[in-house]
Design a protein around this motif. Structure first.
Motif, mmCIF file in Angstrom:
data_model
loop_
_atom_site.group_PDB
_atom_site.id
_atom_site.type_symbol
_atom_site.label_atom_id
_atom_site.label_comp_id
_atom_site.label_asym_id
_atom_site.label_seq_id
_atom_site.Cartn_x
_atom_site.Cartn_y
_atom_site.Cartn_z
ATOM 1 N N ILE A 181 171.750 117.839 25.205
ATOM 2 C CA ILE A 181 171.262 119.220 25.180
ATOM 3 C C ILE A 181 170.608 119.580 26.508
ATOM 4 C CG2 ILE A 181 169.546 120.762 24.144
ATOM 5 C CD1 ILE A 181 170.124 119.216 21.466
ATOM 6 N N THR A 222 172.293 122.459 29.039
ATOM 7 C CA THR A 222 171.540 123.689 29.300
ATOM 8 C C THR A 222 170.960 123.734 30.706
ATOM 9 O OG1 THR A 222 169.563 122.701 28.296
ATOM 10 C CG2 THR A 222 170.956 124.053 26.872
ATOM 11 N N VAL A 256 177.375 121.607 20.273
ATOM 12 C CA VAL A 256 176.332 122.052 21.199
ATOM 13 C C VAL A 256 176.938 122.913 22.308
ATOM 14 C CG1 VAL A 256 174.695 121.275 22.974
ATOM 15 C CG2 VAL A 256 174.721 120.175 20.730
ATOM 16 N N GLN A 291 177.388 126.500 21.266
ATOM 17 C CA GLN A 291 176.070 127.113 21.096
ATOM 18 C C GLN A 291 175.451 127.453 22.455
ATOM 19 O OE1 GLN A 291 174.155 127.337 17.693
ATOM 20 N NE2 GLN A 291 176.354 127.699 17.529
ATOM 21 N N VAL A 292 175.579 126.516 23.394
ATOM 22 C CA VAL A 292 175.042 126.746 24.737
ATOM 23 C C VAL A 292 175.746 127.923 25.401
ATOM 24 C CG1 VAL A 292 174.893 125.758 27.059
ATOM 25 C CG2 VAL A 292 174.240 124.390 25.088
ATOM 26 N N ASP A 349 165.896 125.645 20.450
ATOM 27 C CA ASP A 349 166.515 125.735 19.123
ATOM 28 C C ASP A 349 167.495 124.590 18.910
ATOM 29 O OD1 ASP A 349 165.058 128.023 18.799
ATOM 30 O OD2 ASP A 349 166.744 129.411 19.035
ATOM 31 N N LEU A 350 168.203 124.221 19.957
ATOM 32 C CA LEU A 350 169.150 123.111 19.851
ATOM 33 C C LEU A 350 168.424 121.790 19.657
ATOM 34 C CD1 LEU A 350 171.658 124.233 22.618
ATOM 35 C CD2 LEU A 350 171.986 124.343 20.136
ATOM 36 N N HIS A 351 167.305 121.600 20.351
ATOM 37 C CA HIS A 351 166.506 120.384 20.142
ATOM 38 C C HIS A 351 165.968 120.332 18.712
ATOM 39 C CE1 HIS A 351 166.605 118.615 24.102
ATOM 40 N NE2 HIS A 351 166.214 119.737 24.676
#
Length: 204
Positions: free
Chosen positions: A95, A99, A173, A176-177, A185-187
């Motif tokens: 993640i 990001t 992921v 989503q990214v 939010d991903l974490h």
């Protein structure tokens, strides 16, 4: 005595870095040789002389990526870590990497060569990326198996199903990214996935 060949007049790491960013951002099929020449500064003769083809360049780029940003998956092979700890490290490091604004978002392995575009080169890229995803899945599976062996997970855990859950999250992921979901939010989502995996082995 035969004459020595002329040394390459370009910096290979810089060329691979430039090509990597382009493939990473646009995918294999959408990236043209003209764009690659412009990004790398190579002439057609130099590009084909060094790599043989667009596919040959992508192969080298994939190696460059896996040794660089993609190396976040190496934690799966670190058996000095507990199996849950290794998987947690993979998810959170991935993640962070995906990001990172210093390079294109997402994961090159997850995003490149997944669309079934026509042509032998495209098929070869799909196979290459599929093999890399399979290697990552196998690494996750080994951690899940270790988890059952050390008592972090029940002995009757559905290993393949549990592996698919984690691997599917990891691959997801990237989308989503690309849709601008914040890293925090991903974490949090990664922690929710990991919440069903106990934090330590049971004391026997």
């Amino acid at each position: 005595m035969p004459a020595l060949g002329r040394p390459r007049a370009f910096d290979m790491p810089k060329v691979l870095q430039a090509a990597m960013r382009l493939f990473w951002e646009q995918g294999y099929d959408a990236t043209s040789v003209t764009q690659l020449r412009e990004a790398t500064g190579l002439s057609s003769a130099s590009l084909y002389g060094a790599f043989g083809s667009k596919h040959g360049l992508f192969e080298r780029v994939a190696e460059h990526y896996i040794a660089g940003p993609g190396s976040v998956t190496e934690v799966l092979a670190d058996e000095t870590l507990g199996p849950r700890e290794a998987v947690a490290g993979l998810l959170h490091a991935s993640i962070d990497m995906q990001t990172d604004t210093s390079h294109p978002r997402g994961c090159l392995v997850a995003l490149s060569g997944t669309v079934r575009a026509p042509g032998d080169g495209e098929a070869a890229v799909r196979q290459m990326m599929s093999a890399r995803r399979a290697a990552n899945r196998a690494g996750i599976r080994r951690c899940v198996v270790r988890g059952t062996e050390v008592g972090e997970l029940p002995e009757d855990t559905d290993v393949d199903g549990f592996t698919s859950m984690i691997h599917s999250f990891l691959l997801g992921v990237s989308t989503q990214v690309c849709d601008d979901v914040p890293a925090r939010d991903l974490h949090a989502a990664a922690d929710a996935v990991l919440a069903i995996w106990p934090t330590s082995a049971k004391v026997v």
